[in-house]
Design a protein around this motif. Structure first.
Motif, PDB file in Angstrom:
ATOM      1  N   ASP A 191       0.865  -1.186   0.000  1.00  0.00           N
ATOM      2  CA  ASP A 191       0.000   0.000   0.000  1.00  0.00           C
ATOM      3  C   ASP A 191       0.900   1.235   0.000  1.00  0.00           C
ATOM      4  O   ASP A 191       1.625   1.475   0.966  1.00  0.00           O
ATOM      5  N   GLU A 192       0.851   2.011  -1.076  1.00  0.00           N
ATOM      6  CA  GLU A 192       1.702   3.197  -1.202  1.00  0.00           C
ATOM      7  C   GLU A 192       1.477   4.189  -0.054  1.00  0.00           C
ATOM      8  O   GLU A 192       2.381   4.955   0.283  1.00  0.00           O
ATOM      9  N   GLY A 193       0.297   4.190   0.539  1.00  0.00           N
ATOM     10  CA  GLY A 193       0.005   5.083   1.652  1.00  0.00           C
ATOM     11  C   GLY A 193       0.903   4.844   2.848  1.00  0.00           C
ATOM     12  O   GLY A 193       1.145   5.744   3.661  1.00  0.00           O
ATOM     13  N   ALA A 194       1.445   3.645   2.945  1.00  0.00           N
ATOM     14  CA  ALA A 194       2.321   3.315   4.074  1.00  0.00           C
ATOM     15  C   ALA A 194       3.611   4.132   4.040  1.00  0.00           C
ATOM     16  O   ALA A 194       4.256   4.313   5.075  1.00  0.00           O
ATOM     17  N   ASP A 242      10.733  -5.125  -6.045  1.00  0.00           N
ATOM     18  CA  ASP A 242       9.735  -5.895  -6.805  1.00  0.00           C
ATOM     19  C   ASP A 242       8.304  -5.542  -6.417  1.00  0.00           C
ATOM     20  O   ASP A 242       7.452  -6.418  -6.271  1.00  0.00           O
ATOM     21  N   GLY A 243       8.041  -4.254  -6.223  1.00  0.00           N
ATOM     22  CA  GLY A 243       6.699  -3.797  -5.895  1.00  0.00           C
ATOM     23  C   GLY A 243       6.307  -3.947  -4.432  1.00  0.00           C
ATOM     24  O   GLY A 243       5.194  -3.609  -4.056  1.00  0.00           O
ATOM     25  N   ILE A 244       7.204  -4.461  -3.620  1.00  0.00           N
ATOM     26  CA  ILE A 244       6.939  -4.625  -2.184  1.00  0.00           C
ATOM     27  C   ILE A 244       7.763  -3.591  -1.425  1.00  0.00           C
ATOM     28  O   ILE A 244       8.952  -3.427  -1.659  1.00  0.00           O
ATOM     29  N   LEU A 245       7.117  -2.900  -0.497  1.00  0.00           N
ATOM     30  CA  LEU A 245       7.779  -1.923   0.354  1.00  0.00           C
ATOM     31  C   LEU A 245       8.266  -2.620   1.618  1.00  0.00           C
ATOM     32  O   LEU A 245       7.508  -3.356   2.255  1.00  0.00           O
ATOM     33  N   HIS A 246       9.513  -2.395   1.962  1.00  0.00           N
ATOM     34  CA  HIS A 246      10.128  -2.977   3.155  1.00  0.00           C
ATOM     35  C   HIS A 246      10.435  -1.817   4.102  1.00  0.00           C
ATOM     36  O   HIS A 246      11.317  -1.011   3.818  1.00  0.00           O
ATOM     37  N   PHE A 247       9.698  -1.742   5.199  1.00  0.00           N
ATOM     38  CA  PHE A 247       9.888  -0.686   6.202  1.00  0.00           C
ATOM     39  C   PHE A 247      10.645  -1.254   7.388  1.00  0.00           C
ATOM     40  O   PHE A 247      10.384  -2.392   7.801  1.00  0.00           O
ATOM     41  N   TYR A 248      11.535  -0.444   7.971  1.00  0.00           N
ATOM     42  CA  TYR A 248      12.342  -0.880   9.105  1.00  0.00           C
ATOM     43  C   TYR A 248      12.112   0.056  10.283  1.00  0.00           C
ATOM     44  O   TYR A 248      12.313   1.275  10.157  1.00  0.00           O
ATOM     45  N   VAL A 249      11.698  -0.536  11.402  1.00  0.00           N
ATOM     46  CA  VAL A 249      11.368   0.237  12.601  1.00  0.00           C
ATOM     47  C   VAL A 249      12.041  -0.413  13.805  1.00  0.00           C
ATOM     48  O   VAL A 249      11.934  -1.635  13.991  1.00  0.00           O
ATOM     49  N   ARG A 250      12.716   0.397  14.615  1.00  0.00           N
ATOM     50  CA  ARG A 250      13.318  -0.104  15.865  1.00  0.00           C
ATOM     51  C   ARG A 250      12.428   0.311  17.031  1.00  0.00           C
ATOM     52  O   ARG A 250      12.077   1.459  17.187  1.00  0.00           O
TER      53      ARG A 250
END
Length: 79
Positions: free
Chosen positions: A42-45, A67-75
């Motif tokens: 979801d681009e809104g993310a 590849d069209g997947i967003l990878h978010f990193y949060v500590r």
């Protein structure tokens, strides 16, 4: 971006606000210092995840698209 997550949560196929609610659930279960990778399509993310981190005090480490997947990193920084 070369971040090594401790845990990965897949929220692909869901739309706002589900990726954020899923991230919040995971963050409640992990220890302070844990790096969580959230997968979303979801681009809104792109706006939602950093805003959620700012609101909750957790550290947004960045994101990448692969590849069209967003990878978010949060500590997790809050007990």
């Amino acid at each position: 971006m070369d971040v090594k997550p401790d845990i990965t949560h897949d929220a692909t196929g869901t739309y706002c606000p589900i990726p954020i609610t899923e991230l919040a659930k995971v963050m409640k279960k992990v220890e302070v210092g844990t790096i969580v990778e959230l997968l979303a399509d979801d681009e809104g993310a792109i706006q939602d995840v950093p805003a959620w981190c700012q609101t909750t005090g957790n550290e947004f480490l960045g994101y990448k698209e692969e590849d069209g997947i967003l990878h978010f990193y949060v500590r997790k920084t809050q007990g």
